[in-house]
Scaffold this motif. Structure first.
Motif, PDB file in Angstrom:
ATOM      1  N   ARG A  67     -16.512  24.086  68.410  1.00 60.92           N
ATOM      2  CA  ARG A  67     -15.678  24.175  69.302  1.00 60.92           C
ATOM      3  C   ARG A  67     -15.725  22.677  70.029  1.00 60.92           C
ATOM      4  O   ARG A  67     -15.607  22.347  71.160  1.00 60.92           O
ATOM      5  CB  ARG A  67     -16.226  24.924  70.617  1.00 60.92           C
ATOM      6  CG  ARG A  67     -16.266  26.346  70.478  1.00 60.92           C
ATOM      7  CD  ARG A  67     -16.945  27.209  71.341  1.00 60.92           C
ATOM      8  NE  ARG A  67     -17.025  26.749  72.788  1.00 60.92           N
ATOM      9  CZ  ARG A  67     -15.986  27.239  73.468  1.00 60.92           C
ATOM     10  NH1 ARG A  67     -15.017  28.060  73.200  1.00 60.92           N
ATOM     11  NH2 ARG A  67     -16.375  27.046  74.640  1.00 60.92           N
ATOM     12  N   ASN A  68     -15.614  21.703  69.285  1.00 65.95           N
ATOM     13  CA  ASN A  68     -15.823  20.356  69.662  1.00 65.95           C
ATOM     14  C   ASN A  68     -14.772  19.449  68.630  1.00 65.95           C
ATOM     15  O   ASN A  68     -14.711  19.404  67.534  1.00 65.95           O
ATOM     16  CB  ASN A  68     -17.279  19.811  69.502  1.00 65.95           C
ATOM     17  CG  ASN A  68     -17.274  18.491  69.901  1.00 65.95           C
ATOM     18  OD1 ASN A  68     -16.543  17.721  70.070  1.00 65.95           O
ATOM     19  ND2 ASN A  68     -18.659  18.219  70.308  1.00 65.95           N
ATOM     20  N   PRO A  69     -13.748  18.605  69.515  1.00 65.62           N
ATOM     21  CA  PRO A  69     -12.727  17.922  68.718  1.00 65.62           C
ATOM     22  C   PRO A  69     -13.438  16.658  67.975  1.00 65.62           C
ATOM     23  O   PRO A  69     -12.674  15.887  67.342  1.00 65.62           O
ATOM     24  CB  PRO A  69     -11.661  17.722  69.881  1.00 65.62           C
ATOM     25  CG  PRO A  69     -12.548  17.656  70.948  1.00 65.62           C
ATOM     26  CD  PRO A  69     -13.539  18.674  70.876  1.00 65.62           C
ATOM     27  N   LEU A 108      -2.766  17.069  73.924  1.00 65.19           N
ATOM     28  CA  LEU A 108      -4.513  17.215  73.907  1.00 65.19           C
ATOM     29  C   LEU A 108      -4.947  18.197  74.845  1.00 65.19           C
ATOM     30  O   LEU A 108      -4.477  18.237  76.102  1.00 65.19           O
ATOM     31  CB  LEU A 108      -4.851  15.728  73.900  1.00 65.19           C
ATOM     32  CG  LEU A 108      -4.837  15.057  72.794  1.00 65.19           C
ATOM     33  CD1 LEU A 108      -5.798  13.680  73.260  1.00 65.19           C
ATOM     34  CD2 LEU A 108      -5.740  15.823  71.790  1.00 65.19           C
ATOM     35  N   GLN A 148     -14.492  21.496  63.366  1.00 66.61           N
ATOM     36  CA  GLN A 148     -14.318  21.544  64.910  1.00 66.61           C
ATOM     37  C   GLN A 148     -13.932  22.680  65.582  1.00 66.61           C
ATOM     38  O   GLN A 148     -14.362  23.091  66.551  1.00 66.61           O
ATOM     39  CB  GLN A 148     -12.731  20.558  65.117  1.00 66.61           C
ATOM     40  CG  GLN A 148     -12.830  19.215  64.562  1.00 66.61           C
ATOM     41  CD  GLN A 148     -11.647  18.315  64.645  1.00 66.61           C
ATOM     42  OE1 GLN A 148     -10.867  18.713  65.363  1.00 66.61           O
ATOM     43  NE2 GLN A 148     -11.872  17.006  64.468  1.00 66.61           N
ATOM     44  N   GLY A 149     -13.342  23.665  64.781  1.00 68.76           N
ATOM     45  CA  GLY A 149     -13.277  25.148  65.368  1.00 68.76           C
ATOM     46  C   GLY A 149     -14.551  25.704  65.469  1.00 68.76           C
ATOM     47  O   GLY A 149     -14.855  26.294  66.444  1.00 68.76           O
TER      48      GLY A 149
END
Lengths: 257, 339
Positions: B81-83, B339, B77-78
């Motif tokens: 850059r996407n959860p 969030l 995710q890091g």
């Protein structure tokens, strides 16, 4: 944190191609300490590409960038990050970090300095943003976020500061404050390069102006040299009036040509 | 806020040894835990054998696999850059799974040394790790030079689709119902019947993965600003993305290789703990490892204590335990808190 205090950056016949299209061609210019330089030009002129090359975020396809006479490609990335700080045109934070934590990221090239917190709060103070230090950046307005990002740019010790349209999204008070900040940074010996659309601000605060058109350097010099109605009319396709009033530049676009 | 977050993490860290004791005490037969511990691992008392040869390695494996999956998810995710990213996106799991399926097919008929290796139980996970690395290498090569995050994801989706098709094909032509069942169970993930062999096989890979991700922690931090800003902060070139990919392939590949594909942990655990580390992608790696280990160990305790004809699949249990947390997180995000 013993680093260079002054840095001279030069572009030597800099060229950049993207998807086979030339974006920048044969750009040669020098950015000196104590100088605040504005890079101006119409949309698509190559301002952002030039700034990104200068910051090491893009690799030029021809020519080179020299930092104090040394080929920038030969400078290790970690060292180059301590020489120049860069704020891109659109920086979207991926996570809702607090403003203070986002600013602290600007110190990454220096590891974890002991006076981290003081530096961060001083940088937030510079842009009038200390009141949102603990607020998540996702809850800030566009202009507030931009100010926090500028604090991230200013928090380090890099002698070369590069910002792409730093005044976009800011209200008039913060535009003015920001330009005064950059002016002070330059007066203290930093080399400052800004891409700007506001020609009045560029003329009023900057020592030198680079005018780009279609990826080429059309003119460079003081604002008086570059912002002539003939040249601006030719590059932007607008008729304009440009005058000084009590040391404050006033640029008025009149009509389309 | 910060102290509250820290105490939540401390709570996790304290809960882990408690859960470990609970895991050691659970099982179909009740044993005298203290006496078995006192007997030492060489003892041939039945209680000591159950504790040292069955329960302890299984519990430790749950911790190791959970930590690897949580850490891999946080790194993924890091980097993107996407959860919504999870390690499976890179083809790590399907690469390992396909290699494992091929082994389940042909393992029984291998001659000589390889046959022995198969029977001893380490050949399948070893090949699954190789499969994971191959899949990630394919994604990397397909995405090409200086690939952006979105191109990496696309390449991962393409490789994943291809590997899934191959797996479906393998199921289609399964030589027997028995082989098919083996494959399906393996795909669902399980910690049953795992021992020291699997633990010792996975451990070095997970540790290598953790070291690689540790070296990339500041890259992940800088990436929260975007790729251009990260480059200007000194994280340029192919080195750092490669470091993260290799770390994920190593840690998650090893986890999948010994435990099968266990969903949910890699995707949701980073979400659960992100608010606890002030959204810092660097610290998130270790917080996710801790929370992933705890979640998987708790899930395995449920699996062990569930009395039924069939063993519960651990992937289903992690989702049952983790999903309510996730519901709560979404509801509180609706109120604008997190969030």
């Amino acid at each position: 944190m013993k680093e260079k205090k002054h840095l001279e950056a030069s572009c030597l016949k800099l060229g950049l191609e993207r998807h086979g299209q030339p974006v920048l061609s044969e750009i040669s210019c020098t950015f000196k300490p104590y100088e605040l330089t504005a890079v101006v030009g119409p949309n698509g002129a190559g301002k952002s590409s030039l700034l990104q090359c200068l910051a090491g975020a893009l690799k030029p396809t021809s020519g080179r960038i020299e930092l104090d006479g040394q080929d920038a490609e030969q400078v290790p990335a970690a060292r180059r990050a301590r020489l120049s700080a860069f704020l891109p045109q659109a920086e979207v934070p991926a996570w809702s970090l607090s403003s203070a934590d986002l600013v602290a990221l600007g110190l990454l090239p220096w590891g974890r300095p002991a006076d981290r917190e003081q530096r961060v709060s001083a940088a937030l103070n510079l842009v009038d943003a200390q009141q949102f230090a603990d607020r998540p950046v996702t809850q800030l307005s566009g202009g507030e976020l931009r100010r926090v990002q500028l604090a991230r740019l200013l928090v380090g010790e890099a002698p070369l500061l590069i910002a792409d349209e730093p005044t976009a999204a800011l209200d008039i008070r913060h535009q003015l404050q920001l330009m005064q900040n950059f002016r002070r940074q330059a007066d203290a010996g930093k080399t400052v390069v800004l891409a700007l659309h506001d020609l009045s601000l560029a003329a009023r605060f900057c020592d030198r102006v680079l005018l780009l058109q279609g990826g080429q350097l059309r003119a460079q010099g003081t604002a008086e040299d570059v912002f002539t109605p003939a040249l601006i009319g030719d590059v932007y396709g607008v008729s304009c009036e440009f005058r000084w009033r009590d040391g404050v530049a006033d640029f008025v676009p009149l009509d389309l040509l | 806020m910060l102290t509250q977050n820290k105490s939540a993490l401390v709570l996790f860290a304290l809960a882990l040894p408690l859960a470990l004791i609970a895991a050691l005490a659970s099982g179909p037969v009740s044993i005298d835990l203290g006496a078995a511990l006192g007997d030492g691992w060489r003892s041939e008392n039945s209680d000591a054998v159950i504790l040292w040869q069955l329960r302890l390695p299984r519990a430790l494996l749950a911790i190791l696999v959970g930590a690897a999956l949580g850490m891999g998810g946080a790194a993924m995710q890091g980097m993107l850059r996407n959860p919504l990213a999870e390690p499976a996106l890179l083809g790590v799991s399907s690469g390992a799974a396909l290699a494992a399926i091929l082994m389940l097919y042909y393992g029984f008929s291998l001659p000589g040394f390889w046959g022995l290796a198969w029977q001893s139980g380490w050949l399948l996970p070893a090949l699954a790790i190789v499969g994971a690395f191959c899949a990630v290498a394919c994604v990397w090569l397909l995405a090409g030079r200086g690939a952006s995050a979105s191109r990496l994801v696309l390449a991962g989706v393409a490789i994943n689709a291809f590997l899934s098709a191959l797996m479906a094909l393998a199921l289609n032509y399964a030589p027997s119902m028995f082989a098919m069942q083996e494959i399906v169970f393996w795909l669902l993930g399980s910690l049953a019947n795992r021992g020291w062999d699997q633990l010792l096989l996975a451990l070095p890979f997970v540790l290598i993965g953790a070291v690689l991700l540790f070296c990339a922690r500041n890259y992940l931090r800088a990436l929260s600003l975007g790729e251009a800003s990260a480059a200007s902060l000194g994280f340029r070139g192919r080195r750092y993305p490669l470091l993260v990919l290799a770390g994920i392939a190593s840690a998650v590949g090893a986890a999948v290789a010994v435990a099968g594909t266990i969903g949910f942990v890699g995707l949701v655990v980073p979400h659960l703990v992100r608010p606890l580390v002030r959204q810092d992608p660097g610290l998130l790696l270790w917080a996710s490892a801790l929370a992933g280990a705890l979640l998987l160990l708790l899930a395995d305790i449920v699996v062990i204590n569930f009395v039924g004809a069939q063993e519960l699949r651990i992937g289903a249990v992690t989702a049952f335990i983790g999903a309510p947390f996730f519901f709560w997180l979404i509801v509180s995000a609706r109120r604008g808190q997190l969030l």
